[in-house]
Design an enzyme around this catalytic site. Sequence first.
Site, PDB file in Angstrom:
ATOM      1  N   ASP A  23       0.615  -6.456   1.837  1.00  0.00           N
ATOM      2  CA  ASP A  23       1.629  -7.212   1.101  1.00  0.00           C
ATOM      3  C   ASP A  23       1.419  -7.044  -0.412  1.00  0.00           C
ATOM      4  O   ASP A  23       2.353  -6.699  -1.159  1.00  0.00           O
ATOM      5  CB  ASP A  23       1.496  -8.690   1.517  1.00  0.00           C
ATOM      6  CG  ASP A  23       2.759  -9.489   1.303  1.00  0.00           C
ATOM      7  OD1 ASP A  23       3.732  -8.937   0.773  1.00  0.00           O
ATOM      8  OD2 ASP A  23       2.746 -10.687   1.662  1.00  0.00           O
ATOM      9  N   THR A  34      -3.839  -7.398  11.688  1.00  0.00           N
ATOM     10  CA  THR A  34      -5.255  -7.075  11.951  1.00  0.00           C
ATOM     11  C   THR A  34      -6.145  -7.193  10.714  1.00  0.00           C
ATOM     12  O   THR A  34      -7.320  -6.844  10.770  1.00  0.00           O
ATOM     13  CB  THR A  34      -5.397  -5.656  12.548  1.00  0.00           C
ATOM     14  OG1 THR A  34      -4.905  -4.687  11.600  1.00  0.00           O
ATOM     15  CG2 THR A  34      -4.635  -5.533  13.850  1.00  0.00           C
TER      16      THR A  34
HETATM   17  N1  APR Z   1      -1.588   0.794   3.563  1.00  0.00           N
HETATM   18  C1  APR Z   1      -1.770   0.679   4.906  1.00  0.00           C
HETATM   19  N2  APR Z   1      -2.539  -0.263   5.464  1.00  0.00           N
HETATM   20  C2  APR Z   1      -3.157  -1.154   4.633  1.00  0.00           C
HETATM   21  C3  APR Z   1      -3.006  -1.110   3.233  1.00  0.00           C
HETATM   22  C4  APR Z   1      -2.180  -0.077   2.704  1.00  0.00           C
HETATM   23  N3  APR Z   1      -1.986   0.050   1.374  1.00  0.00           N
HETATM   24  N4  APR Z   1      -3.737  -2.134   2.703  1.00  0.00           N
HETATM   25  C5  APR Z   1      -4.319  -2.781   3.742  1.00  0.00           C
HETATM   26  N5  APR Z   1      -3.995  -2.190   4.908  1.00  0.00           N
HETATM   27  C6  APR Z   1      -4.362  -2.568   6.292  1.00  0.00           C
HETATM   28  C7  APR Z   1      -5.590  -3.410   6.480  1.00  0.00           C
HETATM   29  O1  APR Z   1      -6.728  -2.570   6.527  1.00  0.00           O
HETATM   30  C8  APR Z   1      -5.331  -4.081   7.823  1.00  0.00           C
HETATM   31  O2  APR Z   1      -5.789  -3.246   8.885  1.00  0.00           O
HETATM   32  O3  APR Z   1      -3.342  -3.389   6.815  1.00  0.00           O
HETATM   33  C9  APR Z   1      -3.821  -4.125   7.935  1.00  0.00           C
HETATM   34  C10 APR Z   1      -3.198  -5.501   7.925  1.00  0.00           C
HETATM   35  O4  APR Z   1      -3.897  -6.353   7.061  1.00  0.00           O
HETATM   36  P1  APR Z   1      -3.213  -7.456   6.116  1.00  0.00           P
HETATM   37  O5  APR Z   1      -2.488  -6.793   4.990  1.00  0.00           O
HETATM   38  O6  APR Z   1      -4.249  -8.453   5.789  1.00  0.00           O
HETATM   39  O7  APR Z   1      -2.041  -8.115   7.056  1.00  0.00           O
HETATM   40  P2  APR Z   1      -2.117  -9.299   8.155  1.00  0.00           P
HETATM   41  O8  APR Z   1      -3.387  -9.314   8.897  1.00  0.00           O
HETATM   42  O9  APR Z   1      -0.827  -9.182   8.908  1.00  0.00           O
HETATM   43  O10 APR Z   1      -2.086 -10.623   7.278  1.00  0.00           O
HETATM   44  C11 APR Z   1      -0.917 -11.012   6.620  1.00  0.00           C
HETATM   45  O11 APR Z   1      -2.071 -11.418   4.545  1.00  0.00           O
HETATM   46  O12 APR Z   1      -1.650 -10.403   2.523  1.00  0.00           O
HETATM   47  C12 APR Z   1      -1.405 -11.510   3.289  1.00  0.00           C
HETATM   48  O13 APR Z   1       0.776 -12.174   2.581  1.00  0.00           O
HETATM   49  C13 APR Z   1       0.064 -11.644   3.650  1.00  0.00           C
HETATM   50  O14 APR Z   1      -0.275 -13.866   4.390  1.00  0.00           O
HETATM   51  C14 APR Z   1      -0.039 -12.542   4.833  1.00  0.00           C
HETATM   52  C15 APR Z   1      -1.273 -12.036   5.551  1.00  0.00           C
END
Ligand code: APR
Length: 174
Positions: free
Chosen positions: A34, A122
Amino acid sequence: MTRLVLLRGDITEQRVDAIVNAANRALAGGGGVDGAIHRAGGPSIMAACDRIRAEQGGCPTGSAVVTTAGRLPAKAVIHTVGPIWRGGGSGEAEVLASCYRQSLHLARAGGFRSVAFPSISTGAYGYPLDQAAAIAVATINAVIACEGDAFDEVRMVLFRQSDLEVYQTAALRR
Ligand code: APR
């Protein structure tokens, strides 16, 4: 024939019609994917999220909304809200599958023929990676088996090599 492609990479760099964001219900931004999407895409994405929040109060868990992609190479961002892992007995699997289905439904409706997903739930939301990978692969494959004409390519973009390997194992199990 639509392909599901698994690759290691950064979702913000994908040259596809639509990338998917792992958002929260308030569409308020955050860390992880995000944060990376809002940083790279610029303020027009948050401005669009603000409008959606004003109109419909955000995005329910398991659902999805579409915004501009701002400065990103993609044409649109589909924001979906994954389940927070609570041990697996709270309907998490069905909600996670719904994220992939609803995102592909919106992509199809928008005419977005190539779509890239991160691994939803994840990271901060704590969903066990092997279980999430199995759901992601099975759900995407089920949609493209029925609606293959709608998409040229669906991509899972894994940030870490070890995550990619878990997804590759899940894809082989099918
Ligand atoms: N590109 C691809 N994958 C990524 C990137 C990127 N630039 N950055 C992080 N990831 C991966 C992480 O390694 C993880 O495996 O994305 C996956 C999902 O992690 P999160 O971004 O933490 O998403 P999620 O677990 O769904 O949590 C969502 O986190 O950032 C906040 O606003 C968001 O509250 C929401 C929560």
